[in-house]
Design a protein around this motif. Structure first.
Motif, PDB file in Angstrom:
ATOM      1  N   VAL A 284       0.850  -1.095   0.140  1.00  0.00           N
ATOM      2  CA  VAL A 284      -0.073   0.100   0.012  1.00  0.00           C
ATOM      3  C   VAL A 284       0.881   0.989   0.066  1.00  0.00           C
ATOM      4  O   VAL A 284       1.529   1.619   0.928  1.00  0.00           O
ATOM      5  N   TYR A 285       0.785   1.891  -1.256  1.00  0.00           N
ATOM      6  CA  TYR A 285       1.961   2.970  -1.242  1.00  0.00           C
ATOM      7  C   TYR A 285       1.710   3.756  -2.449  1.00  0.00           C
ATOM      8  O   TYR A 285       0.935   3.317  -3.700  1.00  0.00           O
ATOM      9  N   LYS A 286       2.080   4.913  -2.782  1.00  0.00           N
ATOM     10  CA  LYS A 286       2.097   5.779  -4.196  1.00  0.00           C
ATOM     11  C   LYS A 286       3.508   5.922  -4.364  1.00  0.00           C
ATOM     12  O   LYS A 286       4.353   6.105  -3.635  1.00  0.00           O
ATOM     13  N   MET A 287       3.916   5.722  -5.775  1.00  0.00           N
ATOM     14  CA  MET A 287       5.416   5.910  -6.188  1.00  0.00           C
ATOM     15  C   MET A 287       5.334   6.381  -7.611  1.00  0.00           C
ATOM     16  O   MET A 287       4.575   5.675  -8.437  1.00  0.00           O
ATOM     17  N   ASP A 288       6.244   7.053  -8.089  1.00  0.00           N
ATOM     18  CA  ASP A 288       6.421   7.177  -9.532  1.00  0.00           C
ATOM     19  C   ASP A 288       7.428   6.439  -9.845  1.00  0.00           C
ATOM     20  O   ASP A 288       8.696   6.790  -9.644  1.00  0.00           O
ATOM     21  N   TYR A 289       7.263   5.534 -10.612  1.00  0.00           N
ATOM     22  CA  TYR A 289       8.383   4.317 -11.138  1.00  0.00           C
ATOM     23  C   TYR A 289       9.249   5.258 -12.146  1.00  0.00           C
ATOM     24  O   TYR A 289      10.448   4.598 -12.336  1.00  0.00           O
ATOM     25  N   ASN A 290       8.943   6.351 -12.689  1.00  0.00           N
ATOM     26  CA  ASN A 290       9.731   6.887 -13.502  1.00  0.00           C
ATOM     27  C   ASN A 290      10.918   7.309 -12.757  1.00  0.00           C
ATOM     28  O   ASN A 290      12.103   7.215 -13.356  1.00  0.00           O
ATOM     29  N   LYS A 291      11.030   7.843 -11.638  1.00  0.00           N
ATOM     30  CA  LYS A 291      11.867   8.396 -10.613  1.00  0.00           C
ATOM     31  C   LYS A 291      13.046   7.215 -10.552  1.00  0.00           C
ATOM     32  O   LYS A 291      14.183   7.326 -10.449  1.00  0.00           O
ATOM     33  N   VAL A 292      12.455   5.916 -10.339  1.00  0.00           N
ATOM     34  CA  VAL A 292      13.338   4.891  -9.776  1.00  0.00           C
ATOM     35  C   VAL A 292      14.220   4.567 -11.179  1.00  0.00           C
ATOM     36  O   VAL A 292      15.245   4.126 -11.293  1.00  0.00           O
ATOM     37  N   LEU A 293      13.481   4.516 -12.472  1.00  0.00           N
ATOM     38  CA  LEU A 293      14.116   4.208 -13.669  1.00  0.00           C
ATOM     39  C   LEU A 293      15.170   5.221 -14.026  1.00  0.00           C
ATOM     40  O   LEU A 293      16.248   4.935 -14.353  1.00  0.00           O
ATOM     41  N   GLU A 294      14.994   6.585 -13.593  1.00  0.00           N
ATOM     42  CA  GLU A 294      15.802   7.523 -14.240  1.00  0.00           C
ATOM     43  C   GLU A 294      17.113   7.481 -13.188  1.00  0.00           C
ATOM     44  O   GLU A 294      18.211   7.250 -13.446  1.00  0.00           O
ATOM     45  N   TYR A 295      16.852   6.731 -11.807  1.00  0.00           N
ATOM     46  CA  TYR A 295      18.064   6.656 -10.688  1.00  0.00           C
ATOM     47  C   TYR A 295      18.843   5.213 -11.258  1.00  0.00           C
ATOM     48  O   TYR A 295      19.942   5.272 -11.220  1.00  0.00           O
ATOM     49  N   HIS A 296      17.915   4.258 -11.882  1.00  0.00           N
ATOM     50  CA  HIS A 296      18.560   3.310 -12.342  1.00  0.00           C
ATOM     51  C   HIS A 296      19.531   3.491 -13.307  1.00  0.00           C
ATOM     52  O   HIS A 296      20.804   3.136 -13.383  1.00  0.00           O
ATOM     53  N   ILE A 297      19.057   4.127 -14.257  1.00  0.00           N
ATOM     54  CA  ILE A 297      19.978   4.678 -15.451  1.00  0.00           C
ATOM     55  C   ILE A 297      20.963   5.683 -15.131  1.00  0.00           C
ATOM     56  O   ILE A 297      22.218   5.378 -15.731  1.00  0.00           O
ATOM     57  N   ALA A 298      20.730   6.510 -14.085  1.00  0.00           N
ATOM     58  CA  ALA A 298      22.211   7.126 -13.900  1.00  0.00           C
ATOM     59  C   ALA A 298      22.998   6.689 -13.167  1.00  0.00           C
ATOM     60  O   ALA A 298      24.411   6.934 -13.419  1.00  0.00           O
ATOM     61  N   LYS A 299      22.758   5.625 -12.315  1.00  0.00           N
ATOM     62  CA  LYS A 299      23.727   4.925 -11.455  1.00  0.00           C
ATOM     63  C   LYS A 299      24.493   3.687 -12.380  1.00  0.00           C
ATOM     64  O   LYS A 299      25.338   3.161 -11.947  1.00  0.00           O
ATOM     65  N   GLY A 300      23.839   3.471 -13.688  1.00  0.00           N
ATOM     66  CA  GLY A 300      24.385   2.328 -14.402  1.00  0.00           C
ATOM     67  C   GLY A 300      24.142   1.074 -13.830  1.00  0.00           C
ATOM     68  O   GLY A 300      25.176   0.073 -13.944  1.00  0.00           O
ATOM     69  N   ALA A 301      23.116   0.945 -13.018  1.00  0.00           N
ATOM     70  CA  ALA A 301      22.981  -0.295 -12.217  1.00  0.00           C
ATOM     71  C   ALA A 301      22.178  -1.369 -13.207  1.00  0.00           C
ATOM     72  O   ALA A 301      21.714  -1.264 -14.333  1.00  0.00           O
ATOM     73  N   ASP A 302      22.634  -2.844 -12.879  1.00  0.00           N
ATOM     74  CA  ASP A 302      22.135  -3.834 -13.419  1.00  0.00           C
ATOM     75  C   ASP A 302      20.690  -4.022 -12.741  1.00  0.00           C
ATOM     76  O   ASP A 302      19.696  -4.398 -13.720  1.00  0.00           O
ATOM     77  N   ILE A 303      20.772  -3.983 -11.572  1.00  0.00           N
ATOM     78  CA  ILE A 303      19.122  -4.048 -10.881  1.00  0.00           C
ATOM     79  C   ILE A 303      19.014  -3.065  -9.783  1.00  0.00           C
ATOM     80  O   ILE A 303      20.028  -2.860  -9.285  1.00  0.00           O
ATOM     81  N   THR A 304      17.693  -2.342  -9.460  1.00  0.00           N
ATOM     82  CA  THR A 304      17.724  -1.328  -8.737  1.00  0.00           C
ATOM     83  C   THR A 304      16.521  -2.106  -7.967  1.00  0.00           C
ATOM     84  O   THR A 304      15.482  -2.578  -8.436  1.00  0.00           O
ATOM     85  N   ILE A 305      16.770  -2.011  -6.530  1.00  0.00           N
ATOM     86  CA  ILE A 305      15.644  -2.418  -5.513  1.00  0.00           C
ATOM     87  C   ILE A 305      15.150  -1.126  -4.870  1.00  0.00           C
ATOM     88  O   ILE A 305      15.885  -0.377  -4.237  1.00  0.00           O
ATOM     89  N   VAL A 306      13.942  -1.185  -4.726  1.00  0.00           N
ATOM     90  CA  VAL A 306      13.243  -0.044  -3.862  1.00  0.00           C
ATOM     91  C   VAL A 306      13.400  -0.431  -2.546  1.00  0.00           C
ATOM     92  O   VAL A 306      12.656  -1.545  -2.138  1.00  0.00           O
ATOM     93  N   THR A 307      13.746   0.345  -1.700  1.00  0.00           N
ATOM     94  CA  THR A 307      13.748  -0.061  -0.262  1.00  0.00           C
ATOM     95  C   THR A 307      13.104   1.068   0.673  1.00  0.00           C
ATOM     96  O   THR A 307      12.745   2.040   0.088  1.00  0.00           O
ATOM     97  N   THR A 308      12.628   0.996   1.910  1.00  0.00           N
ATOM     98  CA  THR A 308      12.275   1.844   2.838  1.00  0.00           C
ATOM     99  C   THR A 308      12.691   1.334   4.183  1.00  0.00           C
ATOM    100  O   THR A 308      13.017   0.319   4.502  1.00  0.00           O
ATOM    101  N   ASP A 309      12.868   2.406   5.005  1.00  0.00           N
ATOM    102  CA  ASP A 309      13.051   1.981   6.388  1.00  0.00           C
ATOM    103  C   ASP A 309      11.657   1.754   7.241  1.00  0.00           C
ATOM    104  O   ASP A 309      10.734   2.548   7.339  1.00  0.00           O
ATOM    105  N   VAL A 310      11.900   0.560   8.051  1.00  0.00           N
ATOM    106  CA  VAL A 310      10.693  -0.015   8.688  1.00  0.00           C
ATOM    107  C   VAL A 310      10.846   0.273  10.233  1.00  0.00           C
ATOM    108  O   VAL A 310      11.923  -0.209  10.845  1.00  0.00           O
ATOM    109  N   LYS A 311      10.011   0.831  10.787  1.00  0.00           N
ATOM    110  CA  LYS A 311       9.906   1.289  12.177  1.00  0.00           C
ATOM    111  C   LYS A 311       9.454   0.198  13.207  1.00  0.00           C
ATOM    112  O   LYS A 311       8.671  -0.586  12.713  1.00  0.00           O
TER     113      LYS A 311
END
Length: 375
Positions: free
Chosen positions: A127-154
């Motif tokens: 349950v969340y809202k997210m713009d996957y474009n930002k993840v893709l832009e980050y993925h390309i900018a970093k030259g990553a093979d795989i990008t994992i979306v993470t979050t901090d869990v309290k």
């Protein structure tokens, strides 16, 4: 967008207990009017991903019914669209999906026939809202093979050991990934969203299949962690996973908080769902509803406090509902008291019944309904 989308919605969770006996976790009702999968679908649509595949398997009937029209998420188009894949018997395979990687491999033709260079993979129980474009832009900018979306869990929000626990370097590189550890060394969790180049994903899936490896996390992410460049993208807005009865209860109760309710209901982008033509909620006589979400089609004669009532719920006279979740099409008779409970959909609670759970551990109530039996 330069990506196709895949939503993994075929799994079951033992932590859900009886709540997942008749539906997939991705089909669990959320916030009065949504299903869990609506959030991933809406994120795909709002990110302008025009071609999305949903993999279903366990108790998929209600989920398939929910997905029977793609127009609700704006996937009804000539190019692209919404595709629902269930396990299929073929000349070379007669197995159900044996894991997430196997589910992807059994439908690898979807990836091979696509033209988009990237793939966004998401789970259907977040349950969340997210713009996957930002993840893709980050993925390309970093030259990553795989990008994992993470979050901090309290710790007060959820049990971190339910998730894949990630170690991230200062440069954003994933240097450790442990799936559901006994003891977590960090509070950073994978939310089950990944970005990967399409051709590379095909290659990884074919290699895994040739070695009879079936799990995407263990047999691809963890296995190739030291070989491939795997980066982490931090999500710092609201996110919850509903994979246990307690987390499902907490997630729904979060919608009683004004800031969270406004975030999902009023702020752009919108979360879409399949719409039913139902009358507005009706409050009779001395009915009371305080700090509660009451969905369309409900009829209230009693008192409702700090609770969520899903569609077509009937509350009898002199009945009190406190800190509870009443799922779709439940009939609660007169003079009942329901507190700290989750009432399963299509149940009938007879008059003069009392159910009380603990404040920090809700009680799941499943009654055998007699309403629909032919006499």
């Amino acid at each position: 967008m330069r990506a196709v989308g895949i939503i993994l919605a075929g799994g079951n969770s033992n932590r859900m207990g009886e709540l997942s006996n008749k539906r997939a976790v991705a089909a669990m009702p959320i916030a009065g009017c949504y299903r869990a999968i609506d959030f991933a679908l809406s994120n795909m649509s709002n990110s302008h991903i025009q071609k999305v595949a949903v993999f279903t398997q366990y108790n998929s009937r209600s989920l398939n019914e929910h997905l029977n029209s793609s127009k609700w998420w704006d996937f009804g188009r000539k190019q692209g669209g919404l595709f629902v894949f269930t396990p299929t018997i073929t000349a070379t395979n007669s197995y159900w999906y044996k894991g997430t990687a196997d589910a992807l491999y059994q439908n690898i033709s979807f990836l091979k026939n696509a033209h988009e260079p990237y793939v966004v993979i998401a789970s259907g129980d977040g349950v969340y809202k997210m713009d996957y474009n930002k993840v893709l832009e980050y993925h390309i900018a970093k030259g990553a093979d795989i990008t994992i979306v993470t979050t901090d869990v309290k710790p007060e929000d959820d049990d971190i050991t339910r998730f894949g626990v990630v170690k991230v370097s200062d440069e954003g590189r994933v240097i450790g990934f442990e799936e559901k550890p006994i003891v977590a060394e960090t509070n950073t969790a994978s939310i089950g969203v990944y970005v990967v180049r399409r051709r590379q994903l095909i290659e990884l899936l074919e290699t895994a299949a040739s070695e009879e490896r079936t799990d995407f996390v263990k047999d691809i992410l963890v296995r190739y962690l030291s070989i491939k460049k795997v980066n982490a993208y931090k999500l710092d807005t609201y996110w919850r996973n509903i994979g246990s009865a307690d987390s499902y209860f907490k997630t729904n109760m979060d919608f009683l908080k004004k800031d969270i309710r406004d975030y999902f209901f009023r702020e752009q982008p919108t979360v879409y769902t399949k719409v039913e033509d139902l009358p507005p909620a009706k409050y009779n006589g001395d009915a009371v509803a305080s700090n509660s979400l009451v969905a369309s089609g409900c009829i209230i004669n009693g008192k409702v406090y700090d609770s969520l009532l899903f569609k077509k719920v009937y509350i009898g006279n002199n009945t009190v509902i406190k800190n509870s979740i009443i799922l779709n099409d439940v009939h609660i008779g007169d003079n009942c008291h329901i507190e700290n409970c989750i009432i399963e959909s299509r149940d009938t609670i007879k008059a003069n019944t009392t159910y009380v759970g603990e404040a920090d551990k809700p009680r799941v109530i499943i009654e055998k309904s007699m309403r629909y039996n032919l006499q």
